[in-house]
Design a protein around this motif. Structure first.
Motif, short mmCIF file in Angstrom:
data_model
loop_
_atom_site.label_atom_id
_atom_site.label_comp_id
_atom_site.label_asym_id
_atom_site.label_seq_id
_atom_site.Cartn_x
_atom_site.Cartn_y
_atom_site.Cartn_z
N ALA A 69 18.20 2.47 -10.54
CA ALA A 69 17.57 1.84 -9.38
C ALA A 69 16.07 2.05 -9.54
CB ALA A 69 18.06 2.49 -8.09
N TRP A 70 15.32 0.96 -9.73
CA TRP A 70 13.86 1.01 -9.95
C TRP A 70 13.22 0.74 -8.60
CZ3 TRP A 70 10.98 -0.06 -14.87
CH2 TRP A 70 9.63 -0.33 -14.66
N ASN A 71 12.57 1.76 -8.02
CA ASN A 71 11.95 1.66 -6.71
C ASN A 71 10.46 1.38 -6.84
OD1 ASN A 71 14.11 2.85 -4.67
ND2 ASN A 71 14.21 4.00 -6.58
N VAL A 72 9.97 0.39 -6.12
CA VAL A 72 8.54 0.08 -6.08
C VAL A 72 8.07 0.37 -4.66
CG1 VAL A 72 6.76 -1.69 -6.31
CG2 VAL A 72 8.75 -1.70 -7.85
N ILE A 73 7.17 1.34 -4.53
CA ILE A 73 6.62 1.71 -3.23
C ILE A 73 5.19 1.22 -3.18
CG2 ILE A 73 6.10 3.60 -1.65
CD1 ILE A 73 8.24 5.25 -3.15
N ARG A 74 4.88 0.34 -2.26
CA ARG A 74 3.52 -0.18 -2.08
C ARG A 74 2.80 0.71 -1.09
NH1 ARG A 74 2.85 -4.59 -5.00
NH2 ARG A 74 4.66 -5.89 -5.42
N ILE A 75 1.81 1.45 -1.60
CA ILE A 75 1.12 2.41 -0.74
C ILE A 75 -0.31 2.03 -0.42
CG2 ILE A 75 2.57 4.32 -1.50
CD1 ILE A 75 0.28 5.24 -3.28
N GLU A 76 -0.81 0.92 -0.97
CA GLU A 76 -2.21 0.58 -0.78
C GLU A 76 -2.58 0.30 0.67
OE1 GLU A 76 -0.02 -3.17 -1.92
OE2 GLU A 76 -0.25 -1.24 -2.89
N ARG A 77 -1.66 -0.15 1.48
CA ARG A 77 -1.96 -0.46 2.88
C ARG A 77 -1.59 0.67 3.84
NH1 ARG A 77 0.37 -6.58 2.78
NH2 ARG A 77 -1.20 -7.41 1.38
N LEU A 78 -1.06 1.75 3.31
CA LEU A 78 -0.64 2.85 4.16
C LEU A 78 -1.81 3.77 4.50
CD1 LEU A 78 2.68 3.87 2.38
CD2 LEU A 78 2.36 2.33 4.31
N GLN A 79 -1.70 4.38 5.65
CA GLN A 79 -2.70 5.37 6.04
C GLN A 79 -2.54 6.62 5.19
OE1 GLN A 79 -2.41 6.07 10.23
NE2 GLN A 79 -2.95 3.97 10.77
N ARG A 80 -3.58 7.41 5.13
CA ARG A 80 -3.61 8.62 4.28
C ARG A 80 -2.43 9.54 4.58
NH1 ARG A 80 -6.93 13.78 4.79
NH2 ARG A 80 -6.91 14.60 2.68
N GLU A 81 -2.12 9.74 5.86
CA GLU A 81 -1.02 10.63 6.24
C GLU A 81 0.32 10.12 5.71
OE1 GLU A 81 -3.11 9.22 8.66
OE2 GLU A 81 -4.48 10.94 8.66
N GLU A 82 0.52 8.81 5.76
CA GLU A 82 1.76 8.23 5.24
C GLU A 82 1.85 8.39 3.73
OE1 GLU A 82 1.04 4.39 7.08
OE2 GLU A 82 2.92 4.63 8.19
#
Length: 109
Positions: A69-82
């Motif tokens: 299972a290849w997971n892609v997590i997009r973090i560029e729009r997340l706040q620092r805490e997230e």
């Protein structure tokens, strides 16, 4: 930025890789659309699931010869805490070992 993780299911973008990686395809009907930086894992354009932060695709582990299972997590729009929470979760997941859980294999940015 994207965080990419692989989970052994037992069952940033990159340029097209060079070499003989295509011989590792689990079936002729599947053409990889992405390969990991160290060329161990292949990702196929088959979405298995989607959540608030990630998309899960079918992949293949060339070293172990099994699907992942290849997971892609997009973090560029997340706040620092997230982003920090996701980092903590990734570190915790790496330590888990149970017969009813998928095995965590690798992560890269």
């Amino acid at each position: 930025m994207e965080v990419r993780t692989q989970s052994d299911s037992g069952s940033g973008t990159e340029e097209e890789p060079s070499g003989d990686w295509k011989k590792y395809r689990p079936s002729d009907r599947s053409v990889p659309v992405e390969i990991s930086p160290k060329e161990r894992f292949l990702r196929y354009d088959e979405e298995l699931g989607r959540g608030a932060y990630k998309v899960v695709y079918r992949g293949y582990d060339r070293d172990n010869g099994c699907e992942i299972a290849w997971n892609v997590i997009r973090i560029e729009r997340l706040q620092r805490e997230e982003r920090e929470r996701i980092g903590q979760e990734l570190r915790m997941i790496q330590t888990l070992c149970h017969k009813n859980l998928l095995k965590f294999v690798s992560v890269w940015l």
